[in-house]
Design an enzyme around this catalytic site. Structure first.
Site, mmCIF file in Angstrom:
data_model
loop_
_atom_site.group_PDB
_atom_site.id
_atom_site.type_symbol
_atom_site.label_atom_id
_atom_site.label_comp_id
_atom_site.label_asym_id
_atom_site.label_seq_id
_atom_site.Cartn_x
_atom_site.Cartn_y
_atom_site.Cartn_z
ATOM 1 N N HIS A 60 0.847 -1.189 0.000
ATOM 2 C CA HIS A 60 0.000 0.000 0.000
ATOM 3 C C HIS A 60 0.888 1.246 0.000
ATOM 4 O O HIS A 60 0.697 2.151 -0.784
ATOM 5 C CB HIS A 60 -0.936 -0.014 1.220
ATOM 6 N N GLU A 107 0.304 8.364 -3.272
ATOM 7 C CA GLU A 107 1.280 7.960 -2.263
ATOM 8 C C GLU A 107 2.462 8.928 -2.208
ATOM 9 O O GLU A 107 2.961 9.263 -1.137
ATOM 10 C CB GLU A 107 1.766 6.527 -2.520
ATOM 11 N N HIS A 111 2.742 10.970 1.131
ATOM 12 C CA HIS A 111 3.771 10.399 2.013
ATOM 13 C C HIS A 111 5.206 10.599 1.514
ATOM 14 O O HIS A 111 6.094 10.882 2.299
ATOM 15 C CB HIS A 111 3.511 8.904 2.204
#
Ligand SMILES: *[C@@H]1O[C@H](CO)[C@@H](O)[C@H](O)[C@H]1NC(C)=O
Ligand SMILES: *[C@@H]1O[C@H](CO)[C@@H](O)[C@H](O)[C@H]1NC(C)=O
Length: 248
Positions: A60, A107, A111
């Site tokens: 993930h 992502e 992040h």
């Protein structure tokens, strides 16, 4: 005298502004990285999509704790990771929009831009390849199989799953489940998080209570109904590790 006091006051307030600006420099202040795996079958049935062919834990993301969305001007560009794409499609697939790069963009935006304060992660290529490297190193599928924890229609004790991981790596994972619907008494295994320090050494994942509330339930939140979600699995309830649907 008055003006001196005023100057002093201005200096103090300037210092405060600078301090709070520095605090808000996002990307600073995180202490560990969370390598998050999800179980495709759980995610796909939760989102009412079919994702055939993924009978292994997929990646993930690699998330710094305590922070997100650190640099909105650092745009994701898939051509920076062209050489990684075949590997990403296999181990880090976008289960909900196959063939798109939107999941990886998300992502990165959320992040990767925070992880990039580390020199070892300060480019898109470094960030995505490090995540893949850690994923390979962890080999969650291999470990669970080794301990005979396989997708099954019979249920597991959470301790058996936790135990396998803790036994092997000697660190505490964080395991997330889909909470049971009303009237049911089984939770469904959804995500497993393994944590690393900034030197990429395995470390315990932080206990639930020490986390910021917004970190608890990360799923593929973009483009997804907010009604679904994961929460930390409960020790006392049995766990369903759903077998992957086969194509009819
Ligand atoms: C944000 O990203 C841009 C583009 O890569 C870069 O030039 C800038 O230095 C970054 N800002 C911070 C605060 O890291
Ligand atoms: C992405 O990067 C490539 C190669 O550096 C460049 O040619 C292209 O213009 C970039 N695309 C965008 C949307 O910035």
């Amino acid at each position: 005298m008055k003006s001196l006091a005023l100057v002093a006051l201005l200096c103090v307030s300037h210092a405060l502004v600078v301090a709070s600006y520095q605090l808000s420099q996002k990307g600073q202040g995180w202490t560990h990285l969370i390598l998050t795996h999800h179980w495709p079958q759980t995610l796909c049935s939760m989102e009412h999509v079919t994702c055939h062919g993924f009978d292994y834990w997929t990646l993930h993301g690699l998330w710094p704790d305590k922070t997100d969305m650190c640099n909105s001007s650092w745009h994701f560009n898939a051509s920076n990771i062209e050489d990684l794409l075949p590997t990403m499609k296999k181990w880090w697939p976008d289960l909900l929009h196959s063939g798109s790069t939107k999941f990886w963009k998300h992502e990165w935006d959320k992040h990767g831009t925070c992880a990039a304060v580390l020199e070892t992660l300060n480019s898109q290529h470094k960030y995505f390849s490090k995540a893949l490297e850690l994923y390979k190193k962890v080999d969650l599928d291999g470990i669970l199989k080794k301990f005979n924890i396989l997708p099954s229609t019979t249920y597991y004790k959470l301790d058996d799953i936790k135990g396998a991981i803790t036994n092997f790596y000697n660190v505490k994972p964080k395991i997330q489940c889909v909470v049971p619907s009303r009237g049911e008494d089984v939770q469904t295994l959804g995500q497993i998080e393994i944590c690393f320090d900034k030197e990429f050494q395995l470390t315990d994942c932080v206990e639930y209570s020490q986390e910021l509330p917004h970190d608890n339930n990360e799923i593929l939140t973009f483009d997804i109904s907010a009604s679904s979600g994961f929460s930390v699995c409960v020790d006392s309830m049995q766990v369903y590790y759903p077998p992957t649907e086969t194509r009819h």
